[in-house]
Design an enzyme around this catalytic site. Structure first.
Site, PDB file in Angstrom:
ATOM      1  N   HIS A 104      81.958  15.564  15.260  1.00 24.88           N
ATOM      2  CA  HIS A 104      80.598  15.709  15.765  1.00 24.88           C
ATOM      3  C   HIS A 104      80.400  16.962  16.611  1.00 24.88           C
ATOM      4  CE1 HIS A 104      78.086  12.263  14.583  1.00 24.88           C
ATOM      5  NE2 HIS A 104      79.259  11.789  14.208  1.00 24.88           N
ATOM      6  N   ASP A 115      75.530   8.266  24.648  1.00 19.97           N
ATOM      7  CA  ASP A 115      74.481   7.548  23.915  1.00 19.97           C
ATOM      8  C   ASP A 115      74.974   7.111  22.535  1.00 19.97           C
ATOM      9  OD1 ASP A 115      72.663   7.780  25.968  1.00 19.97           O
ATOM     10  OD2 ASP A 115      71.764   9.610  25.186  1.00 19.97           O
ATOM     11  N   GLU A 159      67.502   7.032  31.867  1.00 19.11           N
ATOM     12  CA  GLU A 159      67.380   8.246  31.064  1.00 19.11           C
ATOM     13  C   GLU A 159      65.902   8.581  30.936  1.00 19.11           C
ATOM     14  OE1 GLU A 159      69.335   8.776  27.387  1.00 19.11           O
ATOM     15  OE2 GLU A 159      71.342   8.268  28.140  1.00 19.11           O
TER      16      GLU A 159
END
Length: 513
Positions: free
Chosen positions: A84, A147, A262
Site C-alpha cells: 500500500h 483507518d 476525526e
C-alpha cells in the site's frame, strides 16, 4: 552464491531460477517469482521490477537475504507488506523484495507483572487479523489504529500509524514497547526503550531505513462491545476546528471526550464520492441540503466521532453519555447522523469502502494521494486556499482533516512533526476513474505539488506524512538540520551500505568494492 545472484542482473533468468535461488540463499521460506506484484504498489504510478520476490519464513531468512545483498556489489533489499505504498517506497529496482506477509502467524498475548497486557505479533501480520484475534480470543484490543487495517504491523510502525484514537493514545509508534529488527548489516536485535534503544526509536517511523521490523509487542486494553458512530456537519471551518480542538483537549481539564475523533471536508454538491451523499452513515438516511444556511459555501465540514460502550449498557445510558459529550458543540443540529455497530465492524469500516471501490473498478486505478501534517496556526489559511479554491470541486474521495497532539508522540522516534502542540493531519485520498474517464495521474500529482509549493511559499509549519521526495536536499529540508544529522548517524550505524528501503530515495547504495 553472490555470483549466482548477480548473474540475474544481466542475464536471462532460467526456468528453474526460483528454486535455485531459494537453495542458494539457504532459505526456510521460498522465492515467489521474479517480479509480478512486487514491482507494483497501491499508488499505481511507479513500476520497478525486482530481481526476486522472496517469501521469508522468519527473521533468520530476512537476515540471510540482507547479508547476501551486503556481500554483492550493488543489490538492495525492500520489505513489502501489503503493497500500500503510493510512490514505490516498498520497491527495489533490480533488487530483492521481501514479502513480509509470509513471516508466519506469530501471535502471543503477554501479561506483565504490573498488570499490563501486550500482544507479540509478527511484523508481517495484517492489523485486521491482529484485531480479530485480540477481540475474539481475549476480549482485548490495541489502543491505536489506522483507518484501513489491511496493512502490516511493520509497515505502519515504520511510518507512524494514525487514526482517530491518536489524540488520546498517540500514533501506533507510541503504543509498542519492544521490537525485533533485522538491520542493514543482517544482524537481528531485540530492542526497546531500555535495550538497543537507538535502534528501537530509529526503526519507529524510520521509513525502513535502519532495519526491517519482524516482530512487535503492542500494548492492549479491554475491548468494548459496541460503538456509537456519529457524524456532525459544519458550514464554517472556524466552528469545525474549534469543536475538534475542544474534543481532543477536553481531558486536560478533567473532562471526558469521545474515544475517536476525526473529521473531513466535503463538497457542497450531490456527488456521491465526496459530496453531501457521502456523509450519512445509515443507507436509510439522507442529507437534506434544505437544512444548510443560505450562506453555505462550496466546501462543508464533518466531525466524525465514536463512543465505546458495553452490550450491558442501557440505551438510555448511552444516549445520555453521548448527548453530554455533544453539548455546546456548534454543528448544524438537523444534520447529525449516527449508527450503532460492533467495535470490530467499526474498525473494519474502510473494508466496505474497499469492496465498493473494487466493484467500481477504481481500486486498481492510480492513487496520487497526499498526506500532510499542518500546524494549527496555519490550518485556517490552508483551508481558505487549498480546500476552498484548489480543491473546491473535490478529489473523488475523502479529504480528511482533524487535529492531533504533539505531546502524544515520542520525539525520540524518526517521525518528523510540526512544532506546535496542536497540528492537523490532512489526507487527500483520491479515488478517481482511470484516465480518460477521470483526470490523469500526472495532473493530480501536479495538483499535489501545487499544494506543497503553496505551503512552502507561505512559510507554513508543515511536514509531509508518508513523505516522498526526489532528492537528498529535499529530505534534508524535510527533517531539518538536527533531525537530519540524527537520521544520518542512525543510517551509518545500522545500514552503512544503504541496502534497505531503496524506494524511499533517501540514500544511494554504497558499492561493495
Amino acid at each position: 552464491m553472490i555470483a549466482y545472484l548477480e548473474c540475474f542482473v544481466s542475464e536471462s533468468r532460467p526456468d528453474d531460477g526460483v528454486s535455485s535461488l531459494s537453495k542458494a540463499l539457504g532459505l526456510q521460506g521460498t522465492v515467489a517469482d521474479f517480479g509480478g506484484e512486487a514491482g507494483r504498489d497501491f499508488g499505481g504510478m511507479k513500476s520497478f521490477p525486482p530481481l526476486a520476490f522472496i517469501r521469508p519464513a522468519g527473521a533468520d531468512d530476512v537476515a540471510r537475504v540482507v547479508k547476501a545483498a551486503a556481500r554483492s556489489s550493488n543489490l538492495t533489499v525492500a520489505a513489502r507488506g501489503n503493497g500500500h505504498s503510493i510512490n514505490g517506497q516498498a520497491m527495489a529496482d533490480r533488487g530483492l523484495v521481501l514479502d513480509m506477509r509470509s513471516l508466519g502467524e506469530h501471535f502471543r498475548v503477554v501479561r506483565a507483572s504490573d498488570g499490563s497486557v501486550y500482544a507479540d505479533v509478527s511484523g508481517g501480520a495484517l492489523w485486521e487479523d491482529v484485531l480479530k484475534r485480540c477481540v475474539f480470543e481475549y476480549r482485548m484490543t490495541p489502543r491505536s489504529w489506522t483507518d484501513y487495517l489491511s496493512l502490516t504491523v511493520g509497515g505502519t510502525l515504520s511510518n507512524a500509524g494514525v487514526s482517530g484514537q491518536a489524540f488520546r493514545y498517540g500514533p501506533q509508534t507510541s503504543n509498542v514497547t519492544e521490537l525485533e529488527v533485522v538491520t542493514g548489516k543482517g544482524e537481528i536485535f531485540n530492542c526497546s526503550e531500555t535495550e538497543n534503544s537507538e535502534l528501537f526509536f530509529g526503526a519507529l517511523g524510520g521509513l525502513g531505513q535502519f532495519g526491517i521490523i519482524t516482530r512487535a509487542r503492542v500494548l492492549l486494553q479491554p475491548a468494548p462491545d459496541m460503538v456509537r458512530w456519529i457524524r456532525l456537519v459544519y458550514t464554517e471551518f472556524d466552528d469545525f476546528t474549534r469543536d475538534a480542538e475542544l474534543l481532543v483537549t477536553r481531558q486536560d481539564d478533567g473532562g471526558d471526550s469521545f474515544d475517536y475523533v476525526e473529521g473531513f471536508a466535503f463538497v457542497n454538491s450531490n456527488n456521491p464520492a465526496d459530496g453531501r451523499p457521502s456523509v450519512p452513515l445509515d443507507p436509510q438516511e439522507t442529507f437534506d441540503p434544505a437544512h444548510l444556511p443560505p450562506t453555505s459555501g462550496p466546501i462543508l465540514y464533518c466531525l466524525e466521532l465514536a463512543h465505546h460502550y458495553r452490550n450491558t449498557d442501557r440505551p438510555s445510558t448511552v444516549d445520555t453519555g453521548v448527548n453530554g459529550l455533544l453539548g455546546g458543540l456548534g454543528f448544524v443540529e438537523e444534520l447529525k447522523f449516527q449508527l450503532d455497530l460492533s467495535y470490530v465492524e467499526f474498525l473494519l469500516r474502510v473494508k466496505r469502502a474497499e469492496e465498493h471501490a473494487k466493484a467500481n473498478g477504481i481500486w486498481d486505478a492510480p492513487h496520487p494521494w497526499l498526506n500532510m501534517f499542518v500546524s494549527k496556526s496555519d490550518i485556517a489559511d490552508f483551508d481558505r486556499t487549498v480546500f476552498k479554491k484548489i480543491l473546491k470541486d473535490g478529489i473523488g474521495g475523502p479529504m480528511l482533516v482533524y487535529p492531533l497532539r504533539r505531546s502524544k508522540w515520542d520525539t525520540r522516534t524518526s517521525v518528523v512533526l510540526p512544532e506546535s502542540e496542536i497540528f492537523y493531519i490532512v489526507a487527500l485520498l483520491r479515488f478517481t476513474p482511470p484516465y480518460p474517464k477521470g483526470p490523469s495521474a500526472e495532473n493530480l500529482v501536479a495538483q499535489n505539488q501545487e499544494i506543497i509549493q503553496y505551503c512552502t511559499r507561505k512559510g507554513f509549519d508543515f511536514k509531509l506524512y508518508l513523505p516522498h521526495y526526489r532528492s537528498q536536499e529535499d529530505w534534508k529540508r524535510h527533517f531539518g538540520s538536527d533531525q537530519w544529522s540524527r537520521f544520518v548517524e542512525r543510517k551509518t550505524c545500522f545500514d552503512p551500505m544503504a541496502i534497505l528501503a531503496p524506494g524511499q530515495k533517501i540514500f544511494s547504495r554504497v558499492p561493495q568494492p
